[in-house]
Scaffold this motif. Structure first.
Motif, PDB file in Angstrom:
ATOM      1  N   PRO A   7      -7.332   8.927 -11.776  1.00  0.00           N
ATOM      2  CA  PRO A   7      -7.464   7.566 -12.083  1.00  0.00           C
ATOM      3  C   PRO A   7      -6.419   7.117 -13.193  1.00  0.00           C
ATOM      4  O   PRO A   7      -6.007   6.111 -13.420  1.00  0.00           O
ATOM      5  N   LEU A   8      -6.065   8.243 -14.010  1.00  0.00           N
ATOM      6  CA  LEU A   8      -5.099   7.577 -14.890  1.00  0.00           C
ATOM      7  C   LEU A   8      -3.660   7.431 -14.249  1.00  0.00           C
ATOM      8  O   LEU A   8      -2.895   6.408 -14.908  1.00  0.00           O
ATOM      9  N   ALA A   9      -3.233   8.025 -13.149  1.00  0.00           N
ATOM     10  CA  ALA A   9      -2.058   7.500 -12.506  1.00  0.00           C
ATOM     11  C   ALA A   9      -2.455   6.067 -11.995  1.00  0.00           C
ATOM     12  O   ALA A   9      -1.287   5.322 -12.179  1.00  0.00           O
ATOM     13  N   LEU A  10      -3.519   5.698 -11.497  1.00  0.00           N
ATOM     14  CA  LEU A  10      -3.736   4.104 -11.263  1.00  0.00           C
ATOM     15  C   LEU A  10      -3.635   3.440 -12.370  1.00  0.00           C
ATOM     16  O   LEU A  10      -3.175   2.488 -12.296  1.00  0.00           O
ATOM     17  N   GLY A  46       0.693  -1.254  -0.036  1.00  0.00           N
ATOM     18  CA  GLY A  46       0.086  -0.037  -0.091  1.00  0.00           C
ATOM     19  C   GLY A  46       0.696   1.273   0.027  1.00  0.00           C
ATOM     20  O   GLY A  46       0.493   2.313  -0.735  1.00  0.00           O
ATOM     21  N   PHE A  47       2.034   1.460   0.825  1.00  0.00           N
ATOM     22  CA  PHE A  47       2.866   2.336   0.889  1.00  0.00           C
ATOM     23  C   PHE A  47       3.404   2.735  -0.344  1.00  0.00           C
ATOM     24  O   PHE A  47       3.622   3.571  -0.687  1.00  0.00           O
ATOM     25  N   THR A  48       4.037   1.397  -0.780  1.00  0.00           N
ATOM     26  CA  THR A  48       4.926   1.478  -2.342  1.00  0.00           C
ATOM     27  C   THR A  48       3.912   1.995  -3.500  1.00  0.00           C
ATOM     28  O   THR A  48       4.470   2.730  -4.041  1.00  0.00           O
ATOM     29  N   ASN A  49       2.769   1.180  -3.437  1.00  0.00           N
ATOM     30  CA  ASN A  49       1.733   1.934  -4.503  1.00  0.00           C
ATOM     31  C   ASN A  49       1.502   3.294  -4.434  1.00  0.00           C
ATOM     32  O   ASN A  49       1.314   4.078  -5.338  1.00  0.00           O
ATOM     33  N   GLY A  50       1.158   3.619  -3.220  1.00  0.00           N
ATOM     34  CA  GLY A  50       1.067   5.215  -3.063  1.00  0.00           C
ATOM     35  C   GLY A  50       2.273   6.191  -3.588  1.00  0.00           C
ATOM     36  O   GLY A  50       1.750   7.149  -4.173  1.00  0.00           O
ATOM     37  N   ILE A  51       3.087   5.818  -3.246  1.00  0.00           N
ATOM     38  CA  ILE A  51       4.513   6.729  -3.808  1.00  0.00           C
ATOM     39  C   ILE A  51       4.586   6.474  -5.442  1.00  0.00           C
ATOM     40  O   ILE A  51       4.558   7.619  -5.966  1.00  0.00           O
ATOM     41  N   LEU A  52       4.327   5.229  -6.034  1.00  0.00           N
ATOM     42  CA  LEU A  52       4.410   5.080  -7.313  1.00  0.00           C
ATOM     43  C   LEU A  52       3.178   5.784  -8.089  1.00  0.00           C
ATOM     44  O   LEU A  52       3.075   6.500  -8.971  1.00  0.00           O
ATOM     45  N   TYR A  53       1.794   5.872  -7.442  1.00  0.00           N
ATOM     46  CA  TYR A  53       0.857   6.756  -7.958  1.00  0.00           C
ATOM     47  C   TYR A  53       1.194   8.161  -7.981  1.00  0.00           C
ATOM     48  O   TYR A  53       0.927   8.951  -8.927  1.00  0.00           O
ATOM     49  N   ALA A  54       1.796   8.511  -6.914  1.00  0.00           N
ATOM     50  CA  ALA A  54       2.306  10.024  -6.830  1.00  0.00           C
ATOM     51  C   ALA A  54       3.240  10.366  -7.883  1.00  0.00           C
ATOM     52  O   ALA A  54       3.138  11.427  -8.497  1.00  0.00           O
ATOM     53  N   LYS A  55       4.301   9.573  -7.996  1.00  0.00           N
ATOM     54  CA  LYS A  55       5.312   9.728  -8.925  1.00  0.00           C
ATOM     55  C   LYS A  55       4.594   9.705 -10.388  1.00  0.00           C
ATOM     56  O   LYS A  55       4.984  10.534 -11.380  1.00  0.00           O
ATOM     57  N   MET A  56       3.665   8.645 -10.747  1.00  0.00           N
ATOM     58  CA  MET A  56       3.021   8.726 -12.002  1.00  0.00           C
ATOM     59  C   MET A  56       2.426   9.755 -12.291  1.00  0.00           C
ATOM     60  O   MET A  56       2.262  10.195 -13.442  1.00  0.00           O
ATOM     61  N   GLY A  57       1.487  10.235 -11.515  1.00  0.00           N
ATOM     62  CA  GLY A  57       1.057  11.521 -11.356  1.00  0.00           C
ATOM     63  C   GLY A  57       1.718  12.742 -12.127  1.00  0.00           C
ATOM     64  O   GLY A  57       1.417  13.535 -12.832  1.00  0.00           O
ATOM     65  N   GLY A  58       2.837  12.601 -11.309  1.00  0.00           N
ATOM     66  CA  GLY A  58       4.083  13.786 -11.708  1.00  0.00           C
ATOM     67  C   GLY A  58       4.392  13.663 -13.229  1.00  0.00           C
ATOM     68  O   GLY A  58       4.518  14.519 -13.915  1.00  0.00           O
TER      69      GLY A  58
END
Length: 324
Positions: free
Chosen positions: A213-216, A178-190
């Motif tokens: 949702p596109l980041a997900l 969950g933590f790793t995915n959260g950082i991945l979502y944030a990075k992908m959003g950027g």
């Protein structure tokens, strides 16, 4: 350029070309070196910081007390994006086009799962299939269940996935993923923002389920290469109970656990790799940031998007990248 992580309560202020962090430690961060700022603890922030973020085009990602990603401040687009925004919306409204993009994303995500499993002589049986986005998601969910069961054969009992649990996470693996995915979502959003796309317009995950949702959507391609690979790497260190804390009915990464996972994420992104079928090698970071650009190109040309599929060698990381 690199990501900076703040894990303790701080004050943030900025002017000219310097961002000041005040707390237990005093730091001055040259804004020209900031790729993104991650705030994983309480903070106070001035308008000067937001002005710097807008001027130097770096996002600020915010997480709650338990490390769950909650949202981002994105600076204004570097270039006018009206035409690509129209293309992005039209592809979302065209059901056939939307399904084609969704299918391509999930097919590449499946290839990434198999790229992680192949060195262990394991594989999942098929690719997602279906004639609607809902059918594709159901098919992908069945494949991911099979995928998690195969990963469990590689993990010690403490880190086994069994069945994912969220809100709150029930097992150490839930907390780490969950933590790793959260950082991945944030990075992908950027990365999506830098590619000129709007992270609010997705093709798989509905707008009601997520703010971006596109980041997900696009993170699905990278989860095996980052989130699940890091779970395997962390499990191999033998750290186990020192990284997690029981809180009420849930299990969360403690500060030491978050620092460990951040170190693995940033070191993983700096590795050099040649994606499957590619003719050159580059850093994982570069290939990851290219994923939204591949979608951008497909939206312009009308072609089916083709994304890099990373095959990583799992190695024990001994040189820490310090999170700030």
């Amino acid at each position: 350029m690199k990501d900076y992580y703040v894990l303790q309560h701080v004050g943030l202020d900025g002017d000219q070309k310097v961002l000041r962090v005040t707390g237990s430690e005093q730091r001055r961060l040259p804004v020209g070196e900031i790729e993104a700022l991650h705030l994983l603890a309480g903070f106070t922030i001035t308008s000067g910081v937001l002005i710097l973020a807008a001027e130097y085009n770096f996002p600020i990602h915010v997480y709650n007390y338990y490390g769950a990603y909650r949202g981002s401040f994105f600076p204004p687009p570097v270039e006018p994006t009206a035409s690509i925004l129209i293309s992005q919306v039209m592809a979302r409204l065209d059901e056939e086009r939307r399904i084609g993009i969704a299918r391509s994303i999930l097919e590449h995500a499946t290839k990434s799962m198999n790229a992680l499993l192949t060195p262990f002589r394991l594989s999942i049986s098929e690719s997602p299939h279906g004639d609607t986005v809902e059918d594709l998601m159901l098919s992908e969910a069945r494949l991911r269940k099979e995928y998690y069961a195969l990963i469990d054969t590689l993990l010690p009992p403490f880190w086994s996935i069994i069945t994912r649990g969220r809100n709150p996470p029930k097992r150490p693996s839930d907390a780490l993923l969950g933590f790793t995915n959260g950082i991945l979502y944030a990075k992908m959003g950027g990365w999506i923002h830098r590619a000129g796309l709007d992270p609010r317009i997705g093709y798989i995950h509905g707008e009601a389920r997520a703010k971006n949702p596109l980041a997900l959507d696009l993170a699905e391609i990278l989860k095996p290469s980052l989130s699940e690979a890091i779970l395997l790497e962390v499990a191999a260190t033998g750290s186990e109970k020192s990284l997690v804390t029981d809180v009420g009915e849930g299990v969360y990464l403690n500060e030491g656990g978050r620092k460990t996972v951040i170190r693995f994420i940033e070191d993983m992104l700096q590795r050099s790799v040649r994606p499957i079928g590619a003719d050159r090698e580059d850093r994982v970071f570069s290939w990851a940031a290219a994923i939204p650009r591949k979608l951008h190109r497909a939206l312009v040309t009308g072609e089916s998007p083709k994304f890099p599929v990373l095959s990583l060698s799992l190695i024990h990381i001994s040189e820490p990248t310090r999170p700030y």
